[in-house]
Design an enzyme around this catalytic site. Sequence first.
Site, PDB file in Angstrom:
ATOM      1  N   CYS A   2     -59.976  16.293 -14.494  1.00 33.83           N
ATOM      2  CA  CYS A   2     -60.234  16.458 -15.923  1.00 33.83           C
ATOM      3  C   CYS A   2     -59.600  17.790 -16.335  1.00 33.83           C
ATOM      4  CB  CYS A   2     -61.731  16.575 -16.190  1.00 33.83           C
ATOM      5  SG  CYS A   2     -62.673  15.182 -15.555  1.00 33.83           S
ATOM      6  N   ARG A  27     -54.200  15.438 -17.480  1.00 33.52           N
ATOM      7  CA  ARG A  27     -55.185  15.524 -16.407  1.00 33.52           C
ATOM      8  C   ARG A  27     -56.316  14.507 -16.565  1.00 33.52           C
ATOM      9  NH1 ARG A  27     -54.991  20.271 -13.643  1.00 33.52           N
ATOM     10  NH2 ARG A  27     -57.174  20.012 -13.063  1.00 33.52           N
ATOM     11  N   TRP A  74     -61.506  12.409 -17.131  1.00 28.50           N
ATOM     12  CA  TRP A  74     -61.009  11.363 -16.258  1.00 28.50           C
ATOM     13  C   TRP A  74     -62.237  10.884 -15.500  1.00 28.50           C
ATOM     14  CZ3 TRP A  74     -57.003   8.515 -16.198  1.00 28.50           C
ATOM     15  CH2 TRP A  74     -56.671   7.782 -15.052  1.00 28.50           C
ATOM     16  N   ASN A 100     -64.953  19.965 -14.263  1.00 27.13           N
ATOM     17  CA  ASN A 100     -63.892  19.202 -13.603  1.00 27.13           C
ATOM     18  C   ASN A 100     -64.216  19.212 -12.109  1.00 27.13           C
ATOM     19  OD1 ASN A 100     -61.437  18.153 -12.659  1.00 27.13           O
ATOM     20  ND2 ASN A 100     -60.456  20.168 -12.674  1.00 27.13           N
ATOM     21  N   GLY A 101     -64.515  18.046 -11.542  1.00 26.14           N
ATOM     22  CA  GLY A 101     -64.839  17.995 -10.115  1.00 26.14           C
ATOM     23  C   GLY A 101     -65.950  16.983  -9.880  1.00 26.14           C
ATOM     24  N   GLU A 489     -39.565   5.522  -3.525  1.00 27.19           N
ATOM     25  CA  GLU A 489     -39.845   6.294  -4.740  1.00 27.19           C
ATOM     26  C   GLU A 489     -39.514   5.476  -5.993  1.00 27.19           C
ATOM     27  OE1 GLU A 489     -41.414   8.809  -5.518  1.00 27.19           O
ATOM     28  OE2 GLU A 489     -40.567   9.620  -7.357  1.00 27.19           O
ATOM     29  N   LYS A 493     -42.205   4.655  -8.821  1.00 30.07           N
ATOM     30  CA  LYS A 493     -41.988   5.020 -10.232  1.00 30.07           C
ATOM     31  C   LYS A 493     -42.183   3.810 -11.125  1.00 30.07           C
ATOM     32  CE  LYS A 493     -42.160   8.474 -10.303  1.00 30.07           C
ATOM     33  NZ  LYS A 493     -42.200   9.563  -9.389  1.00 30.07           N
ATOM     34  N   GLU A 496     -45.915   2.716 -11.275  1.00 26.61           N
ATOM     35  CA  GLU A 496     -46.890   3.568 -11.939  1.00 26.61           C
ATOM     36  C   GLU A 496     -46.716   3.638 -13.442  1.00 26.61           C
ATOM     37  OE1 GLU A 496     -47.146   7.712 -10.780  1.00 26.61           O
ATOM     38  OE2 GLU A 496     -45.014   7.855 -10.439  1.00 26.61           O
ATOM     39  N   HIS A 512     -37.192  -9.371   7.796  1.00 26.97           N
ATOM     40  CA  HIS A 512     -38.449  -9.490   8.551  1.00 26.97           C
ATOM     41  C   HIS A 512     -39.636  -9.812   7.642  1.00 26.97           C
ATOM     42  CE1 HIS A 512     -36.450  -8.147  12.177  1.00 26.97           C
ATOM     43  NE2 HIS A 512     -35.885  -7.194  11.447  1.00 26.97           N
ATOM     44  N   LYS A 611     -52.446  13.135 -13.345  1.00 32.34           N
ATOM     45  CA  LYS A 611     -51.321  13.894 -12.779  1.00 32.34           C
ATOM     46  C   LYS A 611     -51.626  14.418 -11.384  1.00 32.34           C
ATOM     47  CE  LYS A 611     -47.352  16.070 -12.852  1.00 32.34           C
ATOM     48  NZ  LYS A 611     -46.195  15.245 -12.454  1.00 32.34           N
TER      49      LYS A 611
HETATM   50  C1  AGP Z   1     -45.897  10.853  -8.719  1.00 31.23           C
HETATM   51  O1  AGP Z   1     -45.145  10.167  -9.663  1.00 31.23           O
HETATM   52  C2  AGP Z   1     -47.268  10.475  -8.656  1.00 31.23           C
HETATM   53  N1  AGP Z   1     -47.888  10.625  -9.911  1.00 31.23           N
HETATM   54  C3  AGP Z   1     -48.108  10.885  -7.464  1.00 31.23           C
HETATM   55  O2  AGP Z   1     -47.752  10.044  -6.426  1.00 31.23           O
HETATM   56  C4  AGP Z   1     -48.034  12.364  -6.959  1.00 31.23           C
HETATM   57  O3  AGP Z   1     -46.773  12.628  -6.447  1.00 31.23           O
HETATM   58  C5  AGP Z   1     -49.115  12.596  -5.900  1.00 31.23           C
HETATM   59  O4  AGP Z   1     -50.373  12.384  -6.485  1.00 31.23           O
HETATM   60  C6  AGP Z   1     -49.050  13.954  -5.275  1.00 31.23           C
HETATM   61  O5  AGP Z   1     -49.219  14.973  -6.215  1.00 31.23           O
HETATM   62  P1  AGP Z   1     -48.907  16.489  -5.868  1.00 31.23           P
HETATM   63  O6  AGP Z   1     -47.437  16.581  -5.609  1.00 31.23           O
HETATM   64  O7  AGP Z   1     -49.315  17.251  -7.092  1.00 31.23           O
HETATM   65  O8  AGP Z   1     -49.702  16.834  -4.657  1.00 31.23           O
END
Ligand code: AGP
Length: 616
Positions: A2, A27, A74, A100-101, A489, A493, A496, A512, A611
């Site tokens: 959050c 966040r 969040w 936050n936590g 990756e 991308k 997500e 395979h 994030k």
């Molecule tokens: C990346 O597009 C993602 N949102 C996610 O996988 C991110 O890379 C992961 O949560 C790790 O975050 P960090 O690099 O802040 O540790």
Amino acid sequence: MCGIVGYVGKQQAVPIILEGLKRLEYRGYDSAGVCVQNGRKLKVEKKAGRVDNLAKKIARHHLTGTTGIGHTRWATHGGVTDANAHPHLSSDGKFALVHNGVIENFAQIKAFLARKGYTFRSETDTEVLCNLIAYHFAKEPAVKGQSRFLESVRKTLRHVEGTYGIAALCVDFPEEIVAARKASPLILGVGDNEYIIASDASALVSHTQNVVYLKDGELVHLTPSAFTLSTLDQADVSPVVDTITWSVTDADKGKYPHFMLKEIFEQPAALENAMRGRFAADGSTANFGGLNITPAEFATMERFMFCACGTAWHACLVTEHLIERFARIPVEVDYASEFRYRNSPLDPRTLFFVISQSGETIDTLAALREAKRKGHRVMAINNVVGSSIAREADGGIYQHVGPEIGVASTKAFTSQLLIGAMVALYVARMRDMSFSDGVQYVNALKSAPDLVRQALKLAPRIKAIAKRYAKFHDMLFLGRLSLFPIALEGALKLKEISYLHAEGYPAAEMKHGPIALISKKCPTVFFAPSGELFNKLVSSMQEIKALKGPIIAIVTAGAKLPKGLADEVITLPDCHEAVLPIIASIPVQLLSYYIAVERGCDVDKPRNLAKSVTVE
Ligand code: AGP
């Protein structure tokens, strides 16, 4: 995760808090709220939904006051409802709290407080924490020279297990905020007779660039004219005021419709910043200031271990490839979330690395702590200065790419690839790599920003391709060697931000299993750079073609594909092996972005994602 913001000073608090919450929305964005201290009253407005919803609600009411706290949520405890949104009030109405936590022992505390007559309006752990402050406050004697408000928060925090970044108001103490942290970030902005406390510098940088990074177990007591720092054990702490080196424009979208697109286009500059001043004078190797390990000690290491999550984990895989290829040292890569529980045997001469953009990812932080507990030195590749990981690591390399706001990591990823390539060079030059190969490698890395600029010119063409492929529901990404992690990756991308099903595989693994997915309904993004494996890549593509699978080929200039083999061809400049993964990331970032836009997705705030993941 959050976002929290608190303001104390001479200005109206609400506009400052709302601006901060907007910047922290990455966040968490399922609900938002503010509380201001208005004379002898705490006034709360909160609402499920985005910060804009809250702003509209507040515009109808007059919420005046020069001290306040705010939150963008969040959800972890309790559903997304107005009642569960923060700030929470204690049942006696004396305290307001944003958090936050996660408070792990909240159920026991709640039962205890219920027996004492405290009542609860929400399902959150935060409301429990707020009532516990009220409980301690009621019992706390007034001691001359001590703040009863501060002491009751301190006492409360000694009883909680879990993680927190909190900011609290007390109705009896107008113009005061008490904030504290444990494993959730908190930064104090130091202004001129005003202070802003926030989860992240982007929420306060438009007001001040002077900041104090709170450490775990520290509390800060704010009034408009002063602040004091102390620990849970009541020890005073001398504050260290740092200066943020980036400005508010770095945290704005500027001319771009989304942060993600802005950050994609920032990559040439980001790469330049990540390597600035990091090459040795003879131009044959890298140079890192913050490793806190001598070259001689480094040279004794016989193995490297890399841990991270998500995109950063993909950066670990590319780094593994480059270190093993150029430095000939074995490297192991693990998901941080697995490593922390795996009890993996590690040789004492293993140097441990974590990679994390935010520096707050709880699994990566836990992996770092586990490695340190086992006696290993831990290096961090990290973007956010002063983050938990940066502080707890023994040494490290900052990425220096400025704030990354888009949930989908782009510029942070390519700068991690660059730094990983520099680490590979650094170790390789300590071992067998010759001076001239080192010079060639350095020159290749220096060319990366320009090569990325060339790749970015493909954006209009990739946008047109995205329009044609946005209607598909499945997509495969295939690549080999250092481009296999880029295939992973690309798939991540796309998943997500556009919610399409996508998978990444090493190209030769296709037969395979994944080949069963191939049909005219499942396109494949295929990395086929020139090089010794090119003919094998062409054979795999021919198999896909025979099964009528559409192919988007990402090739380099020297790779000549048979005519008509691929439906779409995206041609990147030829480049050194250490730079190729960086350049190859650009088309998959753009493709995912434009497909998500075409599908009407909220690119910067994808559903169900935040994030940085600060809870397990
Ligand atoms: C990346 O597009 C993602 N949102 C996610 O996988 C991110 O890379 C992961 O949560 C790790 O975050 P960090 O690099 O802040 O540790």
